[in-house]
Design a protein around this motif. Structure first.
Motif, PDB file in Angstrom:
ATOM      1  N   THR A  70       7.442  10.159   3.566  1.00 22.60           N
ATOM      2  CA  THR A  70       8.009   9.238   4.547  1.00 22.60           C
ATOM      3  C   THR A  70       8.001   7.792   4.060  1.00 22.60           C
ATOM      4  OG1 THR A  70       5.867   8.923   5.634  1.00 22.60           O
ATOM      5  CG2 THR A  70       7.269  10.705   6.453  1.00 22.60           C
ATOM      6  N   SER A 113       7.232   1.494  -1.292  1.00 23.44           N
ATOM      7  CA  SER A 113       7.855   1.049  -0.044  1.00 23.44           C
ATOM      8  C   SER A 113       7.408  -0.359   0.327  1.00 23.44           C
ATOM      9  CB  SER A 113       7.508   2.027   1.090  1.00 23.44           C
ATOM     10  OG  SER A 113       8.030   3.313   0.820  1.00 23.44           O
ATOM     11  N   ASP A 156       9.689   6.711  17.609  1.00 25.01           N
ATOM     12  CA  ASP A 156       9.152   7.843  16.861  1.00 25.01           C
ATOM     13  C   ASP A 156       9.102   9.028  17.811  1.00 25.01           C
ATOM     14  OD1 ASP A 156       8.516   7.033  14.171  1.00 25.01           O
ATOM     15  OD2 ASP A 156       7.013   5.703  15.028  1.00 25.01           O
ATOM     16  N   TYR A 200      11.648  12.489  14.315  1.00 20.85           N
ATOM     17  CA  TYR A 200      12.687  11.459  14.283  1.00 20.85           C
ATOM     18  C   TYR A 200      12.057  10.072  14.229  1.00 20.85           C
ATOM     19  CZ  TYR A 200      16.545   8.451  15.714  1.00 20.85           C
ATOM     20  OH  TYR A 200      17.483   7.454  15.768  1.00 20.85           O
ATOM     21  N   ASN A 201      12.603   9.225  13.361  1.00 24.77           N
ATOM     22  CA  ASN A 201      12.172   7.837  13.226  1.00 24.77           C
ATOM     23  C   ASN A 201      13.430   6.974  13.219  1.00 24.77           C
ATOM     24  OD1 ASN A 201      11.254   5.326  12.469  1.00 24.77           O
ATOM     25  ND2 ASN A 201      10.162   6.017  10.639  1.00 24.77           N
ATOM     26  N   LYS A 218      13.873   3.874  12.697  1.00 20.33           N
ATOM     27  CA  LYS A 218      13.928   2.851  11.655  1.00 20.33           C
ATOM     28  C   LYS A 218      13.082   3.299  10.464  1.00 20.33           C
ATOM     29  CE  LYS A 218      14.647  -1.125  14.747  1.00 20.33           C
ATOM     30  NZ  LYS A 218      14.124  -2.460  15.165  1.00 20.33           N
ATOM     31  N   PRO A 219      13.602   4.225   9.670  1.00 19.97           N
ATOM     32  CA  PRO A 219      12.823   4.713   8.526  1.00 19.97           C
ATOM     33  C   PRO A 219      12.742   3.673   7.416  1.00 19.97           C
ATOM     34  CG  PRO A 219      15.031   5.610   8.450  1.00 19.97           C
ATOM     35  CD  PRO A 219      14.921   4.866   9.763  1.00 19.97           C
ATOM     36  N   LYS A 272      14.787   6.452   2.987  1.00 20.30           N
ATOM     37  CA  LYS A 272      14.310   7.653   3.665  1.00 20.30           C
ATOM     38  C   LYS A 272      15.238   7.990   4.834  1.00 20.30           C
ATOM     39  CE  LYS A 272      10.672   7.668   1.001  1.00 20.30           C
ATOM     40  NZ  LYS A 272      10.496   8.669  -0.069  1.00 20.30           N
ATOM     41  N   LYS A 273      15.269   9.266   5.223  1.00 22.14           N
ATOM     42  CA  LYS A 273      16.115   9.715   6.321  1.00 22.14           C
ATOM     43  C   LYS A 273      15.393   9.593   7.662  1.00 22.14           C
ATOM     44  CE  LYS A 273      18.796  12.949   3.504  1.00 22.14           C
ATOM     45  NZ  LYS A 273      19.261  14.350   3.329  1.00 22.14           N
ATOM     46  N   SER A 274      16.180   9.493   8.729  1.00 23.99           N
ATOM     47  CA  SER A 274      15.618   9.338  10.068  1.00 23.99           C
ATOM     48  C   SER A 274      15.037  10.644  10.611  1.00 23.99           C
ATOM     49  CB  SER A 274      16.685   8.825  11.049  1.00 23.99           C
ATOM     50  OG  SER A 274      17.074   7.510  10.738  1.00 23.99           O
ATOM     51  N   ASP A 319      13.594  14.655  10.094  1.00 23.28           N
ATOM     52  CA  ASP A 319      13.035  15.744   9.293  1.00 23.28           C
ATOM     53  C   ASP A 319      12.968  16.990  10.166  1.00 23.28           C
ATOM     54  OD1 ASP A 319      12.449  14.382   6.827  1.00 23.28           O
ATOM     55  OD2 ASP A 319      10.802  13.386   7.865  1.00 23.28           O
TER      56      ASP A 319
END
Length: 246
Positions: free
Chosen positions: A114, A155, A198, A223-224, A226-227, A231-233, A235
């Motif tokens: 993440t 990151s 989140d 779900y996020n 603002k990743p 990274k993807k929002s 998973d």
């Protein structure tokens, strides 16, 4: 790596076999729980391995019901780690009456995919059981919470900060229904909303095989809004595991 996964699977399952099918009581303390395990090992033209494990415990003492959860997910494809997640959480519920309670919880999650070294969340608030008749359970929780996230080195350079934190509104919805004497459907939603959203959803069906042993099929969506950059929002995780109640 495969020998390590197999050893972990055996070690995870064996301690619970002695307690299968029954709660145990020590004085005025009542415990119950379930252990969940799934593993895949392939060799030859395809060289992959995966391990999914979960241990959940409940401890009732007077008006308190405490819940403890440990989870682990590990996947490897041709000696390359493709998924790795570790989670530990605890929640205490103080029963006001048969339907209402106040709760406090805290958890820690480590998922290097993440962009964070780890994520810590804590919350407290009010919970209510709207339906609880032995066949169907529907309850919800709401209250304030706090999230702290430590970014990994890559990151942190990209984002320009080493950590992120925020006050959030914490909400949970749990629904379960016994489809038959041997199968149960469950749906859980968890949302933490502050500077970002989140969320986590788990949909599962559990079917008893024999005694306290059951098969569980689950779809988990995280779900996020603002990743971390790159990274993807969303998973998703689909699991077929064995579940042992004790």
């Amino acid at each position: 790596m495969k020998k390590l996964l197999l050893a972990a699977a055996i070690s995870f399952a064996m301690p619970f076999a002695a307690h299968a099918g029954a709660d145990f009581v020590e004085g005025d303390k009542t415990w119950a729980g379930e252990a969940e395990l799934g593993a895949t090992l392939t060799t030859g033209n395809t060289d992959t391995s995966s391990l999914k494990g979960r241990l959940g415990l409940k401890h009732e003492l007077g008006n308190w019901e405490n819940q403890y959860v440990l989870e682990a997910l590990y996947k490897e494809d041709t000696d390359v780690v493709t998924a790795e997640r570790y989670y530990g959480g605890i929640q205490g519920d103080y029963q006001i009456n048969d339907n209402s309670y106040v709760f406090v919880n805290t958890n820690l999650e480590k998922d290097p995919f993440t962009g964070f070294d780890y994520t810590s969340k804590s919350a407290a608030g009010y919970g209510h059981k709207f339906v609880d008749n032995g066949t169907t359970l529907f309850k919800a929780e709401v209250g304030p919470g706090y999230i702290y996230q430590r970014l990994d080195d890559e990151s942190a350079i990209t984002e320009g900060v080493e950590s992120k934190d925020s006050i959030v509104a914490h909400a949970v919805m749990n629904f379960s229904h016994k489809i038959s004497d041997t199968s149960t459907f469950k749906q859980e939603f968890i949302a933490d909303w502050g500077e970002k959203l989140d969320g986590r959803s788990e949909t599962s069906i559990t079917a008893n095989i024999v005694g306290a042993l059951a098969m569980k099929f689950a779809v988990v969506v995280r779900y996020n809004s603002k990743p971390v950059e790159g990274k993807k929002s969303t998973d998703t995780e689909t699991n077929m595991t064995l579940l042992y109640a004790f």
